[in-house]
Scaffold this active site. Structure first.
Site, PDB file in Angstrom:
ATOM      1  N   HIS A 182      -5.217  -1.697  -8.808  1.00  0.00           N
ATOM      2  CA  HIS A 182      -6.126  -1.477  -7.673  1.00  0.00           C
ATOM      3  C   HIS A 182      -5.329  -1.182  -6.392  1.00  0.00           C
ATOM      4  CE1 HIS A 182      -8.934  -3.357  -4.462  1.00  0.00           C
ATOM      5  NE2 HIS A 182      -9.312  -2.105  -4.686  1.00  0.00           N
ATOM      6  N   GLY A 183      -5.745  -0.170  -5.647  1.00  0.00           N
ATOM      7  CA  GLY A 183      -5.075   0.181  -4.386  1.00  0.00           C
ATOM      8  C   GLY A 183      -5.523  -0.722  -3.243  1.00  0.00           C
TER       9      GLY A 183
END
Ligand code: TV1
Ligand code: CA
Ligand code: ZN
Length: 390
Positions: A182-183
């Site tokens: 996940h960014g």
């Protein structure tokens, strides 16, 4: 002259500093800057360097990094030395700034960080000055770094710094993240603005997969006074997603986001740990499918900042990023899928010596994403987009 040789094509610029490559995170650490050497060797063996503008990127200055990061944190990053980790007087800061196994203190840490960050800042400025249409920094893409915290192999958030440059010229910027993680750092940095729409595709398992954030319903702080509410789009996935489902999902989600949001520029994080056979990843993508996402993003014809990210099986990281460079150059149909005889470190690409080895068949992971689950994701993204006006 390249402008004459490729009159229709986009102007592509390559931003790199070879001084990034020799840094070592330590013995068994999965992050290997050397994968950048391998990528560059492949790109050069194919002759792609003849078709783009090559820039030696500068180190980002302290002040440039302070556009996002806290000075306390940058001061620590600047003065800390390997070996200080165990010193009692540093213990508080080591803990506070989250240094440790994932984010070790190694030789040349500050130069490593400022060099990869400088690449993304330079690349973004070339786009703003209209001296490039597509600017590539494979050493960037370090999406977990927070304003005063290292996280998940990331220290300085070059994506945030590059995006801040783009926001000087563009009212809206779209961030797309195909790394298997996940960014979170980029999402959080732009949580309270409607000028950046962040979209991350990732493996999600709250308790067992890093960083544990990015559930479908996490769309940004939903306070009515927050203009950034609803501007974080998360596409959480399970193990083993295959080429066909991922490409279809990517096109539906990104197509819908583009239509609604109408950004002036795009930042694309191409983490290669979403490939099959990655040492840390758990998806089943082949190099062509990963590249298909880059190709689709390019079809919108917007200025693009393209960065790297994760990727822990260096031979496949370099395959993916070399292939994606060829896509951006519109040379992917021209280059030979057999890796050139002339490439340095050619032994790393055996026994197949192909740019496109069958990654999905080598370590068979069941696709735990049912069609119904994926359809539900697309529907939920459409619903979320109703809150957003372009
Ligand atoms: C040293 C030596 C560090 C061997 C770290 C895998 C290692 C990992 C190592 C590792 C490893 C992670 C966590 C657990 C948080 C920790 C560049 C409480 C074999 C963008 C970052 C993943 C991904 C961090 C970065 C993750 C990126 N996985 N061996 N560490 N804790 N950290 O789970 O998104 O790709 O694994
Ligand atoms: Ca991601
Ligand atoms: Zn990753």
């Amino acid at each position: 002259n390249l402008q004459i040789a490729r009159p229709q094509g986009y102007r592509v610029s390559w931003h790199a500093n070879p001084a990034v490559e020799p840094h070592h995170f330590g013995q068994s650490h999965p992050m290997k800057p050397w994968r950048l050497t391998l990528t560059k060797q492949l790109v050069m063996a194919y002759g792609m360097h003849h078709a783009m503008d090559l820039y030696l990127s500068r180190a980002a200055t302290y002040e440039e990094m302070a556009d996002f990061h806290e000075r306390d944190y940058l001061d620590f990053l600047q003065q800390i030395m390997p070996g200080d980790m165990d010193k009692p007087e540093q213990a508080d800061n080591v803990v506070r700034f989250n240094f440790g196994d994932d984010c070790p203190i190694f030789d040349g840490l500050y130069s490593y960080c400022s060099l990869y960050a400088g690449g993304s800042v330079d690349a973004a400025r070339k786009l703003c000055n209209n001296q490039s249409d597509i600017a590539i920094n494979w050493s960037g893409g370090l999406h977990h770094a927070k304003k005063a915290e290292a996280s998940g192999f990331c220290y300085v958030n070059d994506i945030v710094l590059g995006t801040l440059q783009l926001l000087r010229h563009h009212p809206r910027v779209m961030y797309i993240d195909i790394d298997v993680h996940h960014g979170d750092g980029v999402e959080q940095a732009f949580w309270s603005t409607d000028r950046v729409l962040t979209v991350s595709f990732h493996k999600y398992d709250k308790d067992n997969f890093f960083p544990g954030t990015g559930a479908r319903e996490d769309t940004g702080p939903a306070h009515p006074l927050n203009p950034g509410a609803h501007h974080a789009i998360n596409v959480p996935l399970n193990d083993g997603i295959d080429d066909e489902s991922y490409i279809a999902l990517f096109k539906e989600v990104i197509g819908a986001c583009m239509k609604t949001y109408q950004p002036g520029a795009v930042v694309l994080q191409c983490g290669a740990d979403s490939l099959g056979c990655d040492r840390l990843g758990c998806f089943n993508l082949n190099v062509r499918a990963h590249g298909a996402c880059v190709a689709y993003t390019k079809t919108f014809g917007l200025p693009m900042l393209v960065v790297g990210g994760g990727g822990y099986t260096p031979r496949n990281v370099s395959r993916a990023w070399a292939h994606e460079t060829s896509i951006l150059l519109e040379a992917d149909k021209i280059i030979d899928p057999t890796i050139p005889d002339s490439v340095a470190f050619r032994n790393h690409f055996g026994p197949d010596y192909s740019l496109f080895p069958p990654l999905s068949e080598m370590r068979k992971l069941d696709n735990k994403n049912t069609r119904a689950y994926l359809e539900g994701l697309v529907e939920a993204v459409h619903e979320q987009l109703r809150y957003i006006k372009g």
